[in-house]
Design a protein around this motif. Structure first.
Motif, PDB file in Angstrom:
ATOM      1  N   ASN A  10      24.092   7.859  35.785  1.00 30.80           N
ATOM      2  CA  ASN A  10      22.613   7.480  35.359  1.00 30.80           C
ATOM      3  C   ASN A  10      22.626   6.743  34.082  1.00 30.80           C
ATOM      4  O   ASN A  10      21.735   6.197  33.606  1.00 30.80           O
ATOM      5  N   ASN A  11      23.779   6.471  33.587  1.00 30.56           N
ATOM      6  CA  ASN A  11      24.077   5.854  32.209  1.00 30.56           C
ATOM      7  C   ASN A  11      24.708   4.483  32.568  1.00 30.56           C
ATOM      8  O   ASN A  11      25.892   4.288  33.095  1.00 30.56           O
ATOM      9  N   LEU A  12      24.343   3.415  32.367  1.00 34.45           N
ATOM     10  CA  LEU A  12      24.479   2.136  32.644  1.00 34.45           C
ATOM     11  C   LEU A  12      25.907   1.638  32.023  1.00 34.45           C
ATOM     12  O   LEU A  12      26.656   0.786  32.635  1.00 34.45           O
ATOM     13  N   ASN A  13      25.983   2.553  30.790  1.00 36.43           N
ATOM     14  CA  ASN A  13      27.554   2.089  30.210  1.00 36.43           C
ATOM     15  C   ASN A  13      28.486   2.716  31.049  1.00 36.43           C
ATOM     16  O   ASN A  13      29.896   2.540  30.696  1.00 36.43           O
ATOM     17  N   THR A  14      28.249   3.648  31.840  1.00 39.85           N
ATOM     18  CA  THR A  14      29.343   4.227  32.712  1.00 39.85           C
ATOM     19  C   THR A  14      30.294   3.009  33.285  1.00 39.85           C
ATOM     20  O   THR A  14      31.566   3.477  33.198  1.00 39.85           O
ATOM     21  N   TYR A  15      29.591   2.143  33.815  1.00 44.76           N
ATOM     22  CA  TYR A  15      30.463   0.992  34.539  1.00 44.76           C
ATOM     23  C   TYR A  15      31.357   0.516  33.512  1.00 44.76           C
ATOM     24  O   TYR A  15      32.725   0.368  34.070  1.00 44.76           O
ATOM     25  N   ALA A  16      31.193   0.052  32.378  1.00 47.18           N
ATOM     26  CA  ALA A  16      31.901  -0.544  31.513  1.00 47.18           C
ATOM     27  C   ALA A  16      32.969   0.612  31.097  1.00 47.18           C
ATOM     28  O   ALA A  16      34.139  -0.039  30.841  1.00 47.18           O
TER      29      ALA A  16
END
Length: 1655
Positions: A10-16
């Motif tokens: 649920n954290n968009l920074n996870t992808y990066a």
């Protein structure tokens, strides 16, 4: 994904963080992978829920699979009790095994992983495995006090004094009773006895424990002994893993008590029928705990209480619930729907929470690919690497490399080692060390070779790394819309990161594959890029196999680079030597590993074991892998079973592997194990668990072996049996990942090799294993598979034979390919030996090929073809392979062009091949009709595919003299210098076997027509008969007194006929050697003999210069042919028994009539000594091999020399043409050549160095026109011929005119009344199409005809010539009307026939009236020549284009300039105005095309797809489609409304002229120097409705992107599960009532509430 993991999705920074490797740092947790599989363990008391579990198999699971398959998700149940006679609760070691399985299921399942059934019965108690000495003594004393017999306690619980403190451990019943798991017929009775014995012991032990714990509850230590049922134990364990993934069905049978009839399976009873209150109390507490646990909602969006389903149903005596009982039906429907919808909703819930919903499909796939590699990293980073600390502290190479990497240019650090030497672990540990050293400023990319389906070769890995690099911080963006040079991008990123001092780590582990020849060159560049110098702050770690990269066959540049890296000391060789590891470290490691598996030994024994291992460190290359195998609980179980102690002296890999295998066989039988092992070994790379279980479920032999008495109700392989075998195999198995599914394989290639050598020795066994897997992926038994065994009087057919297996369609849905089928099917069919099905379902299946191209890659497909062609020799396969190679560059960026290319290249040659090629062509055509997108479809063929002439060359170091290929061309036998017969496998070039026995030169070899025997004859005067099944010498016949020179075998396989130097013809019985006839009528040595096809006539040839014809039955001489003139060396007869072909000492080749013996002709064109002859089986061609190394190909009937083949470098010793006429086999001194001769009448391959011996004059197309209706085309040729074509089907109609010079102009009248042709012979001929004759010839021109127009009235003709004379005349008579002498190098006539526009090819045109020759006006382009012009269809306007880059619009009646269009930057080459007058289309020399608004001259759409001069532009009648064609042969169609691309086609040759029908449906083109008219059709032309075109286009564009939503192939509908009750109120109506699942849920909620259902 289930709770228990940190959910960073649920954290968009996870992808990066994932892409940049930030999740690898200590303290970070890896996001859970959303697997494409749902695996659910089913647990319940044995026999209590039989009906419900039946329903899961027959109803719930099929429906769930049908639903989830459309998303590409595997779902399956592991029912612990299915077809398993053993009660799991009676062996606690089985419970441990299931706990391990439960954890594995939790980790690899997205959604639920456990379904528990709890009813009115608590069930059997699980015995404790371990007891402390205090507990044991307390129990023993208390039992004695209670008067219990403690002998069993002392017998089964033994003290392990090696532990500290010592404990009592329960003996494993499986080890004590070795025959309990075995189910073969030989052990069935022993199994039953042992099972009964253990059940009695178990019952007494449980009774003892329950009595002591309840009676002596005051003893404090007794409270620690939990006597739970196995259902409660596994449920509690699953709750610790994740409450959200655990579902429980609480069923209450109302009215059930201890007095109810037939209640023993449904309630806990004591002996005598009394209620077991202890167990019932435990059940009460268990149900309460379930209610409490599954009521705590941590997440408002997810109601965990919905994992608890309560159902009440009235008890029926004896448990006899009737299917026609409405209450019972309602109960089952409710249960079924509840399970279905809960599993569905939980999966949806977790997917909805995923961060991946914010990304494109391609990004989702890539993200999951990276996660899998990181998951593998985390797994290995937790392992101990012996010698690593010493390596870090003392290895000078690594320290020096690290120092250089921080400051200056350096090479990658390389880890060399053989397989299983520890490369992967060391790689991982070095990365872990570097991450800790460089801290969080670093970015990291990790790849493990062959871990996933997208990491199996260096090209895939390198492109994947570059894609991930594009997501790092501070790097150039990777533009996927342009052609990508990955090597340049890789180097630029490294330089960029180095420049800004941003540390970067790259690890690639296990580069050890060898690429096929065709792919090898493309791989080399990527290897070289990885091995080059690196800038500072870049840390690249590579592990490779030294044996691969230093082999002589590998690229010399790569070997030199590795040698340079060696000189720089940037490498280490594994395994670590003993100096790197202390004995203490080794001892600690062994002790730790033993403790982890609860195996303990005393210190002295530990030291002794450690010393044994230490002494072998420098001797065993994979010593650490051996340690992993032996320090494993499964291996200790093997030792215990075999009553052996752990012995680490002289470890041997084969002995260890055999210990595992023997343990399995002893427990479950060799046959059962072989089924499982063979399927794992036979998978291409790995196999999914559900696939394995399904395939085993379709194996009838298994059921007959494992169930020797009574077959189970449902023919499903017992999941518990697989789990037991998997547990024993332990470290021999490994996981890989394919399409986000977990697949299993042998952990190393040498284990797979070992298993194949042990279980797959026979060819038949290999083929059966592969056939079974292929049948599974072909859905052969998706409905049912009969099981018939007459010995046991078993006949199971129809629905009773259902195996309830997963469907494996080619497409799961419109958005998902079945990559498992795409990856496995070709491999399985190839190795099954079923070439027909291989072609039918893969290699010649259009949808399969398009799926591979679109869903995977061209490279992958070509790589597979290389592998296939190294295993089988087949003309169809070679043709498809050659076609793919020819079109790979065309279809790489647009797979939609594949169908058109197949049609184009196969149309004219499909009839020369098998039905599979015809089918491929037909499928491609059908796809074009039904795909829904606009596609160009060739109607004619101008580019036939011809496979290379040389298919393969087999090196024969012992020579090749006489040859005999097998019937299906897969093997060839040849004689050698050593007087042996060598058998080669043709595709792989491998020597299979040698047949020995002859002492002198072998003069002839033949295969019997039934392929049972190989027959050879020799100058040693013997005939030898070899059995091809066994390879043994069957018989030797010694019947001649002199050298045998020739031999043949009768077609009925009964006789051998020989001819010898002693002038004898001898006929013997093949199997006995009995002489039937011995004839001497020739006066010299007999050199050749042959039999007619029906064995009625025998032909013999001799050096006495005669041929004799005999009746084979009775050997009566019919006649003698003696007009030969030279001794005969060779003779053959044609297959149609028409011709005798002989070769003589004088090099002549003579053709005689077999029927009359008369001369026909000689074959002339060679001059060297003839060494061999062969005739094609269609009796059309004769192949003559000569001593000058050439083969001459003659037409046997016309005696024309068709071809001279000069591929050999020495004398041709023998020739053989395959029975299908596809291949010519030729033997030379040291090689056998296999040549493609199938298409020799169509021509030979262009890369053949030998040109045709004769060629006709040029017949290229020089003029072309089509009818206004677009149904007929007329073409003129350079040789003066004029032809008509049907433009609807592309077929040639007739040749109508023959001019004396090249044709320059052709035309067709309206309504197809007549045809015109003009020529350089200055004449124009009129051909009446109805009467079929020339009706007029116009001869008034005195120069070659340059233009030809039929005027609007369809009666008058306008023609011009190269001397600038324009003439009008009557079509029906050829009578001259008028003549004009005006410049007319460029000429046009308005559609209404009123105006002529002409000019001299400069910058001026004149508009003049055709009626009175009045010049309306001169028009011009002041700064360059006028290059093209076009009229508006209503004849109101004219558009011209010029070299001044402009287009000008003129009013035709006045010559007034109305607009100037200026947007082009090159000369204009083509112009057109739409039918509705709203648009103008122009094209220029650079390839740019522009759609303009006619009204205001604005550029509406600019089209830049073409890269070369635009040759033609046009509009369809409705003006909605623009057609553009360029000189390089690219044709495209565009929407004029949206400016979007609709369709593309490549002519693959330079385009000279293109004509388009008014509707835009038909096309005809002239190609440069081509004798063919290129004819096409545009299928699926978009509607004129403006609103629908963007939707169409969107679909078309999607097809070119594999990650968008719509695939170019329509999926076949999945089968509905039979007799489904989930969607219906009665079983009878289930097949037609297909209500939605959500409607059922609504019904359930309305009727019963959503928590508790009472029936």
């Amino acid at each position: 994904m289930v709770s228990g993991y940190v959910n960073n999705h649920n954290n968009l920074n996870t992808y990066a963080n994932v892409m940049q490797g930030q999740v690898l740092f200590n303290g970070s947790q890896l996001p859970k992978i959303l697997w494409n599989q749902i695996k659910i363990l089913i647990i319940s008391n044995k026999d209590e829920f039989d009906i419900e579990r039946d329903m899961l198999v027959t109803e719930t699971l099929p429906k769930l699979q049908q639903y989830f398959l459309t998303q590409g998700i595997y779902i399956y149940f592991i029912d612990c009790n299915l077809n398993w006679n053993f009660d799991l609760s009676k062996n606690p070691y089985h419970i441990l095994r299931y706990m391990k399985e439960l954890k594995d299921t939790y980790q690899t399942s997205t959604g639920h992983f456990l379904l528990t059934f709890v009813g009115n019965k608590y069930g059997q108690i699980v015995l404790p495995i371990e007891l402390s000495t205090i507990d044991f003594n307390n129990i023993k004393n208390s039992a004695t006090d209670l008067g219990k017999d403690i002998k069993l306690l002392e017998q089964w619980y033994l003290l392990d004094d090696k532990l500290s403190p010592p404990i009592y451990k329960l003996k494993d019943p499986d080890e004590n009773f070795s025959n309990i798991p075995s189910r073969s017929i030989s052990t069935y009775d022993i199994n039953a006895c042992e099972n009964q014995e253990w059940n009695e012991a178990y019952g007494n032990l449980v009774d003892l424990f329950l009595s002591v714990v309840n009676e002596k509850s005051n003893i404090k230590s007794m409270h620690d002994i939990q006597l739970l049922s196995y259902v409660e134990m596994l449920f509690n364990y699953s709750i610790k893993l994740s409450p959200s993934g655990s579902m429980c069905i609480l069923r209450q049978l109302d009215g059930l008590n201890e007095k109810s009839k037939g209640n023993e399976h449904y309630i806990d009873l004591l002996p005598g029928g009394r209620l077991d209150k202890i167990r019932q109390e435990k059940l009460k507490r268990f149900r309460e705990s379930i209610t409490n646990i599954l009521s705590n909602n941590d997440n408002n969006d997810f109601k965990i209480e919905d994992n608890r389903i309560i159902l009440n149903i009235l008890w029926k005596d004896n448990g006899e619930f009737q299917f026609d009982d409405s209450d019972y039906q309602r109960y089952l429907r409710t249960l079924n729907a509840s399970i279905f919808l809960r599993i569905k909703s939980l999966n949806q819930h977790f997917n909805n929470l995923s961060i991946l919903n914010h990304f494109k499909n391609s990004e989702q796939i890539f993200y999951n690919e990276i996660l899998i590699h990181l998951k593998y990293y985390f797994k290995y980073s937790s392992y101990t690497c012996l010698g690593f600390n010493y390596f870090i502290e003392n290895n000078t190479s690594f320290k020096q490399w690290l120092s250089l990497a921080n400051t200056t240019e350096h090479y990658p650090f390389m880890i060399f080692g053989s397989r299983a030497s520890g490369k992967t672990l060391l790689c991982t540990k070095i990365i872990q060390y570097l991450l800790n050293l460089l801290e969080k400023n670093v970015q990291c990319i990790i790849r493990y070779f062959n871990l996933t389906s997208k990491s199996r070769n260096i090209v895939e890995i390198f492109s994947s790394i570059c894609t991930q690099m594009g997501l790092l911080e501070h790097v150039p963006i990777l533009n996927h819309e342009q052609q990508i040079n990955y090597i340049e991008y890789y180097q630029s990123v490294l330089k960029c990161l180095s420049k800004i001092q941003k540390p970067f780590i790259l690890m690639i582990d296990g580069i050890e594959e060898i690429t096929p020849t065709s792919q090898h060159i493309s791989s080399i560049g990527f290897y070289q890029a990885l091995l080059q110098l690196l800038p500072p702050k870049v840390y690249v770690i590579l592990s490779v196999s030294r044996s691969v990269h230093l082999s002589s066959s590998y690229d010399i540049q790569i070997r030199e680079m590795i040698e340079r890296i060696e000189k720089e000391n940037s490498l280490i060789e594994l395994p670590f030597l003993s100096e790197s590891i202390t004995n203490q470290d080794l001892t600690t490691y062994i002790k730790t590993e033993l403790n982890s598996i609860q195996q303990n030994i005393n210190d002295s024994a530990l030291q002794a074991l450690s010393k044994c291992i230490y002494q072998q460190l420098d001797k065993q290359s994979y010593i650490y892998y051996l340690l992993r195998l032996i320090l494993n609980e499964s291996y200790f179980s093997c030792l215990s079973q075999q009553k052996k102690q752990l012995n680490l002296t002289n470890l041997n890999i084969d002995e260890i592997l055999n210990a595992y295998i023997d343990h399995c066989e002893q427990k479950f039988g060799r046959k059962i194990c072989s089924f499982i092992f063979n399927y794992i070994s036979s998978s291409q790379s790995a196999i999914a668990e559900i696939e394995l279980l399904d395939i085993l479920s379709c194996n009838n032999e298994f059921f007959l072996e494992y169930f020797p008495k009574d077959l189970p109700k449902h023919l499903r392989f017992p999941p518990s049996l697989w789990i037991a075998i998997k547990y024993i195999l332990g470290p021999l198995l490994s996981e890989r990942y394919f399409d986000l599914k977990v697949v299993i394989c042998w952990s190393h290639s040498f284990i797979r090799r070992h298993m194949k050598q042990k279980y797959l020795k026979r060819v038949e066994d290999i083929r059966i294993a592969h056939r079974d897997i292929a049948n599974y992926f072909l859905e052969a038994f998706i409905e049912s598979k009969p099981l018939v065994d007459m010995n046991r009087n078993v006949q199971i057919r129809g629905d009773s034979g259902r195996r309830f297996i997963l469907q494996q369609p080619l497409l799961y849905s419109e958005i998902a390919y079945n990559y498992r089928r795409l990856g496995e099917l070709w491999y399985q069919l190839m190795h099954s030996g079923d070439i027909d099905r291989l072609k039918e379902y893969t290699l010649c299946c259009f949808e399969y090929l398009l799926s591979k191209i679109h869903g995977l890659s061209n490279e992958q497909l070509l790589w597979e073809f290389e592998i296939i062609c190294s295993n089988i020799l087949d003309a169809d396969v070679l043709l498809v392979q050659a076609t793919l190679k020819n079109i790979v560059n065309i279809i790489s960026n647009n797979p939609m062009l594949f169908a058109g290319e197949i049609i184009l290249r196969l149309k004219n040659i499909k009839n020369r091949y098998s039905e599979h090629i015809e089918s491929l062509y037909g499928q491609a055509y059908e796809w074009c009709e039904s795909c829904g997108a606009s596609v160009f479809v060739p109607l004619s063929s101008w580019l036939p595919t011809i496979p290379p002439m040389i298919i393969t060359i087999l090196p024969c170091i012992d020579g090749a003299f006489k040859i005999a290929p097998t019937t299906f061309n897969q093997h060839v036998f040849c004689t050698t210098r050593q007087n042996e017969i060598a058998m080669y496998h043709i595709p792989s070039k491998k020597l299979v076997k040698k047949f020995t026995g002859h002492k002198e030169l072998i003069t002839s070899i033949r295969l019997t027509y039934n392929s049972k025997f190989l027959v050879s004859a020799s100058t040693d005067r013997t005939i030898k008969l070899f059995n091809l099944n066994s390879g043994d010498l069957e018989n030797t016949y010694n019947i001649h007194q002199d050298n045998i020179l020739c031999m043949t075998v009768s077609h009925n396989n009964e006789q051998i006929v020989t001819g010898s130097r002693d002038r004898l013809i001898v006929v013997i019985r093949l199997e006995t050697g009995e002489i039937e006839y011995s004839i001497e009528q020739h006066t010299d040595a007999i050199t050749a003999i042959a039999l007619t096809q029906d064995d009625s006539m025998l032909i013999s040839a001799s050096r006495d210069q005669t041929i004799k014809r005999w009746t084979f039955r009775g050997m009566q001489l019919v006649n003698t042919i003696d007009a030969i003139g030279s001794p005969i060396r060779h003779m053959i007869i044609s297959t149609d028994d028409t011709f005798i072909v002989i070769a003589c000492d004088d090099a002549s080749v003579q053709v005689k009539s077999l029927v009359t013996g008369s001369d026909i002709h000689n074959l002339e064109g060679h001059s060297s000594e003839v060494t061999s002859l062969a005739v094609s089986h269609d009796s059309m061609c004769c192949y003559v091999g000569c001593s000058n190394a050439h083969i001459y190909v003659y037409n046997l009937r016309s005696r024309i020399l068709l071809r001279k083949l000069n591929h050999h470098d020495s004398s041709v010793n023998d020739l053989y043409i395959s029975t299908d006429d596809y291949f010519l086999f030729s033997a030379t001194e040291n090689a056998i050549h296999v040549l493609n001769v199938k298409q020799q009448f169509n021509g030979f391959s262009s890369n053949d160095s030998s040109p045709p011996l004769s060629s006709s004059s040029s017949d290229s197309i020089t003029a072309l026109s089509i009818s206004r209706e677009g149904d007929v085309a007329i073409a003129g040729c350079a040789n003066g011929i004029v032809q008509l074509f049907n433009l609807i089907d592309g077929e040639f109609t007739e040749q109508i005119v023959d001019h004396r010079a090249p044709v320059t102009q052709v035309a067709l009248s309206h309504s197809y009344l007549f045809s015109l042709s003009g020529s350089r012979d200055t004449t124009v001929k009129v051909y009446d199409n109805e009467m079929g004759e020339i009706v007029a010839e116009f001869t008034a021109h005195s120069a070659p005809i340059s233009h030809l127009r039929i005027l609007e009235d369809n009666r008058k003709i306008l023609s011009s010539d190269e001397q600038n004379y324009i003439k009008t005349w009557w079509a029906n008579t050829g009578e001259l009307i008028d003549s004009y002498n005006v410049p007319c190098k460029m000429l046009g006539v308005s559609p209404d026939g009123k105006y002529v526009v002409s000019g001299n090819g400069d910058n001026i045109l004149k508009i003049w009236s055709l009626d009175d020759a009045r010049v309306v006006r001169s028009i011009d382009h002041t700064e360059g020549k006028i290059t093209c012009m076009a009229f508006r269809p209503d004849s109101q306007y004219l558009i011209t284009g010029g070299e001044d880059f402009s287009c000008k619009l003129w009013e035709l009646s006045s010559g007034k300039l109305t607009q100037v269009l200026v947007e082009h930057e090159e000369s204009i080459t083509a112009v057109a105005i739409s039918e509705d007058g709203k648009h103008v289309l122009t094209g220029d020399k650079s390839g740019q095309a522009i759609i303009w608004s006619f009204k205001d001259g604005a550029a509406v759409h600019k089209i830049t797809r073409h890269k070369n001069t635009i040759v033609s532009v046009s509009f369809t009648t409705d003006s909605n489609i623009a057609i553009i064609a360029s000189q390089e042969g690219l044709l495209s169609a565009w929407s004029t409304i949206a400016g979007i691309h609709l369709a593309t086609f490549h002519f693959n040759q330079n385009l000279v002229k293109l004509l388009v029908s008014q509707s835009g449906a038909r096309y005809a083109a002239i190609l440069q120097n081509s004798p063919c008219v290129a004819m096409l059709s545009l299928f699926n032309i978009p509607f004129s409705d403006v609103s629908r075109i963007p939707q169409r286009q969107s679909q078309s564009q999607m097809f070119s992107d594999i990650y968008n939503t719509v695939l170019p192939i329509k999926p076949k509908p999945l089968l509905y599960p039979k007799d489904s009750i989930i969607l219906t109120n009665s079983r009878e109506s289930s097949k037609i009532d297909q209500l939605g699942g959500d409607m059922i849920l609504h019904e359930i909620i309305n009727n019963y509430g959503n928590k508790k259902y009472s029936i």
